[in-house]
Scaffold this motif. Structure first.
Motif, short mmCIF file in Angstrom:
data_model
loop_
_atom_site.label_atom_id
_atom_site.label_comp_id
_atom_site.label_asym_id
_atom_site.label_seq_id
_atom_site.Cartn_x
_atom_site.Cartn_y
_atom_site.Cartn_z
N ALA A 188 10.06 16.34 -18.47
CA ALA A 188 8.67 16.72 -18.22
C ALA A 188 7.72 15.95 -19.14
O ALA A 188 6.67 15.48 -18.71
N GLY A 189 8.11 15.83 -20.40
CA GLY A 189 7.29 15.07 -21.34
C GLY A 189 7.17 13.61 -20.96
O GLY A 189 6.10 13.00 -21.08
N ALA A 190 8.28 13.03 -20.48
CA ALA A 190 8.27 11.63 -20.09
C ALA A 190 7.33 11.39 -18.90
O ALA A 190 6.53 10.44 -18.90
N TRP A 191 7.41 12.26 -17.90
CA TRP A 191 6.54 12.07 -16.73
C TRP A 191 5.08 12.32 -17.07
O TRP A 191 4.19 11.56 -16.64
N ALA A 192 4.81 13.39 -17.83
CA ALA A 192 3.42 13.67 -18.21
C ALA A 192 2.84 12.54 -19.05
O ALA A 192 1.73 12.07 -18.83
N GLY A 193 3.64 12.09 -20.03
CA GLY A 193 3.18 11.00 -20.89
C GLY A 193 3.01 9.71 -20.12
O GLY A 193 2.08 8.94 -20.36
N GLY A 194 3.93 9.44 -19.18
CA GLY A 194 3.85 8.23 -18.38
C GLY A 194 2.60 8.19 -17.53
O GLY A 194 1.89 7.17 -17.49
N PHE A 195 2.30 9.29 -16.85
CA PHE A 195 1.09 9.34 -16.02
C PHE A 195 -0.17 9.22 -16.87
O PHE A 195 -1.08 8.46 -16.54
N ALA A 196 -0.22 9.99 -17.94
CA ALA A 196 -1.41 9.96 -18.80
C ALA A 196 -1.59 8.58 -19.43
O ALA A 196 -2.71 8.03 -19.45
N GLY A 197 -0.51 8.01 -19.95
CA GLY A 197 -0.60 6.69 -20.58
C GLY A 197 -0.98 5.61 -19.59
O GLY A 197 -1.80 4.74 -19.89
N ALA A 198 -0.38 5.65 -18.40
CA ALA A 198 -0.69 4.65 -17.38
C ALA A 198 -2.16 4.70 -16.99
O ALA A 198 -2.83 3.66 -16.88
N TRP A 199 -2.68 5.90 -16.79
CA TRP A 199 -4.08 6.02 -16.38
C TRP A 199 -5.02 5.61 -17.51
O TRP A 199 -5.93 4.80 -17.32
N ALA A 200 -4.78 6.15 -18.71
CA ALA A 200 -5.71 5.93 -19.82
C ALA A 200 -5.73 4.48 -20.28
O ALA A 200 -6.79 3.87 -20.42
N VAL A 201 -4.55 3.91 -20.50
CA VAL A 201 -4.51 2.53 -21.00
C VAL A 201 -4.98 1.56 -19.92
O VAL A 201 -5.62 0.55 -20.22
N GLY A 202 -4.70 1.88 -18.66
CA GLY A 202 -5.21 1.05 -17.57
C GLY A 202 -6.72 1.02 -17.57
O GLY A 202 -7.35 -0.03 -17.37
N GLN A 203 -7.34 2.19 -17.81
CA GLN A 203 -8.80 2.26 -17.89
C GLN A 203 -9.33 1.46 -19.07
O GLN A 203 -10.35 0.78 -18.97
N VAL A 204 -8.63 1.57 -20.18
CA VAL A 204 -9.06 0.82 -21.39
C VAL A 204 -8.99 -0.68 -21.14
O VAL A 204 -9.92 -1.44 -21.46
N PHE A 205 -7.90 -1.14 -20.54
CA PHE A 205 -7.76 -2.56 -20.25
C PHE A 205 -8.83 -3.02 -19.26
O PHE A 205 -9.39 -4.11 -19.40
N ALA A 206 -9.10 -2.19 -18.25
CA ALA A 206 -10.10 -2.54 -17.26
C ALA A 206 -11.48 -2.65 -17.92
O ALA A 206 -12.26 -3.57 -17.63
N ALA A 207 -11.78 -1.69 -18.81
CA ALA A 207 -13.06 -1.74 -19.52
C ALA A 207 -13.14 -2.97 -20.42
O ALA A 207 -14.19 -3.62 -20.52
N GLY A 208 -12.03 -3.29 -21.06
CA GLY A 208 -12.01 -4.47 -21.90
C GLY A 208 -12.20 -5.74 -21.09
O GLY A 208 -12.92 -6.66 -21.49
#
Length: 439
Positions: free
Chosen positions: A374-394
Motif C-alpha cells: 500500500a505504501g509503495a502504490w501510494a508513494g508511487g502515485f504521489a511521487g509521479a504526480w508531484a515530481v512530474g508537475q515540478v519538472f513541467a513547471a521547471g
C-alpha cells in the motif's frame, strides 16, 4: 560427507571451482581420486563436497528466530530438503524468504512454491527475483505509474483555413476566431443550448453560414487530419494546447465533451420526436426530426474520426505553436501513446504481483507485506504526480511550456518521481509498521 555433482566447463580450474564452492582443493582431489590438480578436462564430472560449517550455519538460521525486517534473506540450505510442511514450520516468522540449493535441481523446489519458497539456483542474486524487499518491483511500478499519468499527448491541431490569420500573424499575437457571416466571432444566431451549438458546428455539410457558430474546429487525430485536410486552406498546420487556452480564461471543449454534447442533443431530439408523434404533428415535421437524428449520428462519426475539439469564441495566440515536421509530430504522439499503454499494462501487472506477494507471504507477516504494498502504490502515485508537475513547471520556466518538449519533461519527472515515491513509500510504510508493532 554429503556431496553433489559438477560438470567441468572449458577453461575452468580446480582452484576456481574450489573458491566458488568454498571447498579446499585437497578435499575435491581426495573425493575424486585426482592425483594432479592440474590434470582435469572439459566435461569431466566431479563430486564436490558440501561444507558442514556452512550447512550448520544455514540450518541454524532456518531453525528459529524472527527476521529483523524485509531485507533478510535465507541464503541456502544444504543436505536433504525437508518436506514443504516442515520447511514452512522452520520458516515461520520470517518475512520473505528464498531457498538456494547446492545439491538439488531447481525443479525439485517447485513443490515448495505454495509455501512461499522461490526456486533459485545456488548463489543466484535474490534481488533478481524481488523476494526479500522487492525494490525493483516498487520502482518499476512507480515508473509505470509516472508513464500512465504523464505520457499523455494533450494537443489538438488545425490546418489553417483561408479565412484564418496567417501563421506569421498568429505568431505576432493574433488569435483564431470562428467563421461567421459578418466576419467576426459574435455574429451568429444564438443557440438554445451548448449542445445545439455543438451540433450546429459539427453537422454534415459544415457550418450553416446563415446562422454561424461560436466555435473553431480542431482535431486530436493528427494522422486523420493530415490524410483528410492536407489540401484544405493554406496547408499550414498549427498545434493548439487546450491547457494554455483554459489557463488564460478561455474555453475549449475536448473531443469527449463534444461527443457528450451530441449525446445530449440526440436525447433532446428523441424526446421532441416522441412528443411530436403523440401530439399528432405533421409528417413533414416528423421527417425533419428523423433527419436531424441521422445527422447527429453522422456528426458523431466525424468527431470520433478526427478527435474533434472546439475552441469557443477564440483561441489565443499564446496557445498556438507551429509544427516544423508533421511526420516527427505524428511519430512523437504515437510513441507517447504507446508509452502510456505500456505504463498501463505494467501497472496492471504490478497490481497482480502485489496481490500475489500478499497472498504468498507467511500469515504472520501478511499485514506487514500488505502495508509495504500500500505504501509503495501510494508513494508511487504521489511521487509521479508531484515530481512530474515540478519538472513541467521547471520546463516552463526554461521556455518549454508546450509542445513535445513539455510532454517529455513531464514524463521524465513522472518516472523519476514514481520510482522514488514507490521505493520510499514502501520503506516508509514498513518503518511505520515496525514502530507500531515494535519490530
Amino acid at each position: 560427507m554429503a556431496s553433489f555433482q559438477y560438470k567441468i566447463k572449458a577453461g575452468e580450474t580446480l582452484y576456481g571451482i574450489s573458491k566458488r564452492y568454498d571447498v579446499a582443493i585437497e578435499e575435491i582431489c581426495r573425493l575424486n581420486r585426482i592425483k594432479d590438480a592440474n590434470l582435469i578436462f572439459k566435461g569431466q564430472v566431479l563430486q564436490i563436497p558440501s561444507r558442514q560449517a556452512s550447512g550448520s550455519r544455514i540450518a541454524s538460521q532456518l531453525a528459529g528466530g524472527r527476521s529483523k525486517g524485509p531485507g533478510e534473506v535465507i541464503y541456502g540450505f544444504q543436505g536433504a530438503f525437508p518436506s514443504p510442511q516442515e520447511l514452512a514450520t522452520r520458516m515461520a516468522g520470517f518475512h520473505r524468504w528464498a531457498i538456494f540449493t547446492m545439491e538439488h535441481p531447481v525443479t525439485e523446489l517447485a513443490q515448495h512454491r505454495q509455501y512461499g519458497a522461490m526456486p533459485l539456483a545456488f548463489g543466484q542474486p535474490v534481488y533478481q527475483h524481488e523476494q526479500a524487499f522487492p525494490a525493483l518491483s516498487y520502482g518499476r511500478n512507480g515508473a509505470a505509474t509516472g508513464a500512465l499519468i504523464h505520457a499523455a499527448w494533450p494537443y489538438y491541431y488545425r490546418f489553417l483555413a483561408s479565412y484564418d490569420p496567417a501563421l506569421s500573424q498568429i505568431m505576432a499575437g493574433q488569435p483564431l476566431v470562428p467563421k461567421s457571416p459578418a466576419g467576426g466571432p459574435s455574429s451568429f444566431k444564438a443557440a438554445s443550448s451548448r449542445a445545439e451549438m455543438t451540433f450546429r458546428h459539427t453537422r454534415p455539410g459544415g457550418n450553416v453560414l446563415k446562422v454561424g457558430t461560436d466555435r473553431i474546429s480542431t482535431g486530436k487525430n493528427l494522422g486523420r487530419i493530415i490524410q483528410g485536410s492536407s489540401t484544405r486552406g493554406t496547408g499550414q498546420v498549427v498545434r493548439i494546447d487546450p491547457r494554455v487556452v483554459k489557463q488564460g480564461g478561455g474555453t475549449f471543449f475536448s473531443a469527449r465533451e463534444v461527443l457528450a454534447d451530441l449525446k445530449k442533443f440526440e436525447q433532446a431530439t428523441v424526446r421532441e420526436l416522441d412528443e411530436a408523434s403523440r401530439g399528432g404533428r405533421g409528417q413533414n415535421h416528423l421527417d425533419r426530426l428523423r433527419k436531424r437524428l441521422s445527422a447527429v449520428n453522422q456528426s458523431r462519426t466525424h468527431v470520433r474520426s478526427y478527435g474533434e475539439g472546439h475552441g469557443v469564441n477564440s483561441i489565443p495566440a499564446k496557445s498556438i505553436s507551429p509544427i516544423k515536421s508533421l511526420k516527427a509530430e505524428l511519430y512523437a504522439s504515437r510513441a507517447t501513446q504507446g508509452l502510456r499503454f505500456t505504463g498501463g499494462v505494467l501497472v496492471v501487472y504490478g497490481a497482480y504481483e502485489s496481490v500475489d506477494r500478499i497472498a504468498s507471504a507467511p500469515a504472520a507477516q501478511r499485514p506487514r507485506v500488505a502495508t509495504q504494498e500500500a505504501g509503495a502504490w501510494a508513494g508511487g502515485f504521489a511521487g509521479a504526480w508531484a515530481v512530474g508537475q515540478v519538472f513541467a513547471a521547471g520546463g516552463a520556466a526554461l521556455g518549454v511550456a508546450t509542445g513535445p518538449g513539455a510532454v517529455v519533461t513531464g514524463i521524465i519527472g513522472g518516472v523519476v518521481g514514481g520510482i522514488l515515491g514507490g521505493i520510499g513509500g514502501a520503506m516508509g510504510a514498513d518503518w511505520v509498521y515496525a514502530r507500531i508493532n515494535d519490530q
